[in-house]
Design a protein around this motif. Structure first.
Motif, PDB file in Angstrom:
ATOM      1  N   SER A  66      19.918 -35.175  -5.202  1.00 54.88           N
ATOM      2  CA  SER A  66      19.682 -33.890  -4.556  1.00 54.88           C
ATOM      3  C   SER A  66      18.620 -34.006  -3.481  1.00 54.88           C
ATOM      4  O   SER A  66      18.770 -33.487  -2.381  1.00 54.88           O
ATOM      5  CB  SER A  66      19.264 -32.839  -5.586  1.00 54.88           C
ATOM      6  OG  SER A  66      20.322 -32.574  -6.465  1.00 54.88           O
ATOM      7  N   VAL A  67      17.530 -34.701  -3.805  1.00 55.18           N
ATOM      8  CA  VAL A  67      16.462 -34.898  -2.824  1.00 55.18           C
ATOM      9  C   VAL A  67      17.005 -35.690  -1.644  1.00 55.18           C
ATOM     10  O   VAL A  67      16.748 -35.363  -0.489  1.00 55.18           O
ATOM     11  CB  VAL A  67      15.250 -35.596  -3.470  1.00 55.18           C
ATOM     12  CG1 VAL A  67      14.247 -36.030  -2.422  1.00 55.18           C
ATOM     13  CG2 VAL A  67      14.596 -34.681  -4.492  1.00 55.18           C
ATOM     14  N   ASP A  68      17.760 -36.733  -1.916  1.00 53.09           N
ATOM     15  CA  ASP A  68      18.350 -37.544  -0.849  1.00 53.09           C
ATOM     16  C   ASP A  68      19.245 -36.692   0.048  1.00 53.09           C
ATOM     17  O   ASP A  68      19.203 -36.816   1.269  1.00 53.09           O
ATOM     18  CB  ASP A  68      19.159 -38.704  -1.424  1.00 53.09           C
ATOM     19  CG  ASP A  68      18.292 -39.752  -2.099  1.00 53.09           C
ATOM     20  OD1 ASP A  68      17.056 -39.734  -1.903  1.00 53.09           O
ATOM     21  OD2 ASP A  68      18.858 -40.574  -2.838  1.00 53.09           O
ATOM     22  N   ASN A  69      20.067 -35.830  -0.548  1.00 57.11           N
ATOM     23  CA  ASN A  69      20.968 -34.991   0.233  1.00 57.11           C
ATOM     24  C   ASN A  69      20.187 -34.035   1.126  1.00 57.11           C
ATOM     25  O   ASN A  69      20.544 -33.825   2.288  1.00 57.11           O
ATOM     26  CB  ASN A  69      21.935 -34.224  -0.674  1.00 57.11           C
ATOM     27  CG  ASN A  69      22.965 -35.147  -1.309  1.00 57.11           C
ATOM     28  OD1 ASN A  69      23.189 -36.256  -0.839  1.00 57.11           O
ATOM     29  ND2 ASN A  69      23.578 -34.687  -2.372  1.00 57.11           N
ATOM     30  N   ALA A  70      19.114 -33.462   0.623  1.00 56.32           N
ATOM     31  CA  ALA A  70      18.264 -32.586   1.444  1.00 56.32           C
ATOM     32  C   ALA A  70      17.644 -33.376   2.586  1.00 56.32           C
ATOM     33  O   ALA A  70      17.575 -32.896   3.720  1.00 56.32           O
ATOM     34  CB  ALA A  70      17.184 -31.934   0.588  1.00 56.32           C
ATOM     35  N   ASP A  71      17.202 -34.607   2.308  1.00 54.45           N
ATOM     36  CA  ASP A  71      16.617 -35.454   3.349  1.00 54.45           C
ATOM     37  C   ASP A  71      17.645 -35.824   4.411  1.00 54.45           C
ATOM     38  O   ASP A  71      17.323 -35.899   5.598  1.00 54.45           O
ATOM     39  CB  ASP A  71      16.025 -36.725   2.738  1.00 54.45           C
ATOM     40  CG  ASP A  71      14.742 -36.466   1.960  1.00 54.45           C
ATOM     41  OD1 ASP A  71      14.121 -35.396   2.163  1.00 54.45           O
ATOM     42  OD2 ASP A  71      14.368 -37.335   1.155  1.00 54.45           O
ATOM     43  N   ILE A  72      18.886 -36.051   3.998  1.00 54.47           N
ATOM     44  CA  ILE A  72      19.954 -36.382   4.944  1.00 54.47           C
ATOM     45  C   ILE A  72      20.172 -35.222   5.905  1.00 54.47           C
ATOM     46  O   ILE A  72      20.249 -35.405   7.119  1.00 54.47           O
ATOM     47  CB  ILE A  72      21.251 -36.759   4.195  1.00 54.47           C
ATOM     48  CG1 ILE A  72      21.093 -38.133   3.548  1.00 54.47           C
ATOM     49  CG2 ILE A  72      22.470 -36.717   5.126  1.00 54.47           C
ATOM     50  CD1 ILE A  72      22.156 -38.473   2.529  1.00 54.47           C
ATOM     51  N   VAL A  73      20.254 -34.005   5.370  1.00 58.92           N
ATOM     52  CA  VAL A  73      20.470 -32.820   6.215  1.00 58.92           C
ATOM     53  C   VAL A  73      19.280 -32.613   7.152  1.00 58.92           C
ATOM     54  O   VAL A  73      19.453 -32.362   8.348  1.00 58.92           O
ATOM     55  CB  VAL A  73      20.746 -31.570   5.355  1.00 58.92           C
ATOM     56  CG1 VAL A  73      20.717 -30.301   6.194  1.00 58.92           C
ATOM     57  CG2 VAL A  73      22.084 -31.717   4.630  1.00 58.92           C
TER      58      VAL A  73
END
Length: 146
Positions: free
Chosen positions: A11-18
């Motif tokens: 989830s943290v990774d996905n937020a960082d990607i966006v």
């Protein structure tokens, strides 16, 4: 110290990607921008035509290069699995004309790349941003800043 579960890390990774994706657009770093899009991405500004495909989306955004700037300010990112929802203020700057408006974005991330980018905004808010931007050309004190 507690250990994060894999789903929390994802989830943290996905937020960082966006966040990295929109910041790359702001920096006009189109290599990073394109690398974070899936080849079959769907890009929607609700109420406007849908654009499909990473190459098409990148070409559209690259069309701003040298003509317009994009700015972003994040207010909140909420993540649930592969979905990232954010509230943000976007600005499109065309020379002295600054259009600043509220946006809600929905992103789907798969295998580290964005497969859906859907933005919601209010056309009335865009109309007000345009009026304020035009007035701001004449009266700079009226211009909004991030």
């Amino acid at each position: 110290m507690t250990e994060q579960t894999p789903s929390t890390n994802t989830s943290v990774d996905n937020a960082d990607i966006v966040r990295s994706f929109l910041e790359a657009l702001q920096a006009q770093d189109f290599e990073t921008f394109a690398a974070l899009l899936s080849d079959d991405v769907i890009y929607q500004n609700v109420g406007l035509p849908t654009i499909r495909g990473g190459l098409r989306v990148t070409k559209l955004m690259r069309g701003m290069e040298g003509k317009a700037r994009f700015e972003v300010k994040f207010h909140r990112n909420v993540v649930e699995g592969s979905t990232v929802l954010n509230e943000r203020t976007d600005a499109i700057v065309l020379g002295p004309l600054r259009l600043q408006f509220w946006v809600c974005g929905v992103f789907e991330v798969a295998d580290g790349r964005i497969s859906l980018w859907r933005d919601y905004f209010d056309f009335y808010d865009m109309f007000k941003a345009t009026l304020r931007g035009v007035i701001g050309i004449v009266i700079p004190a009226v211009r909004r800043t991030m």
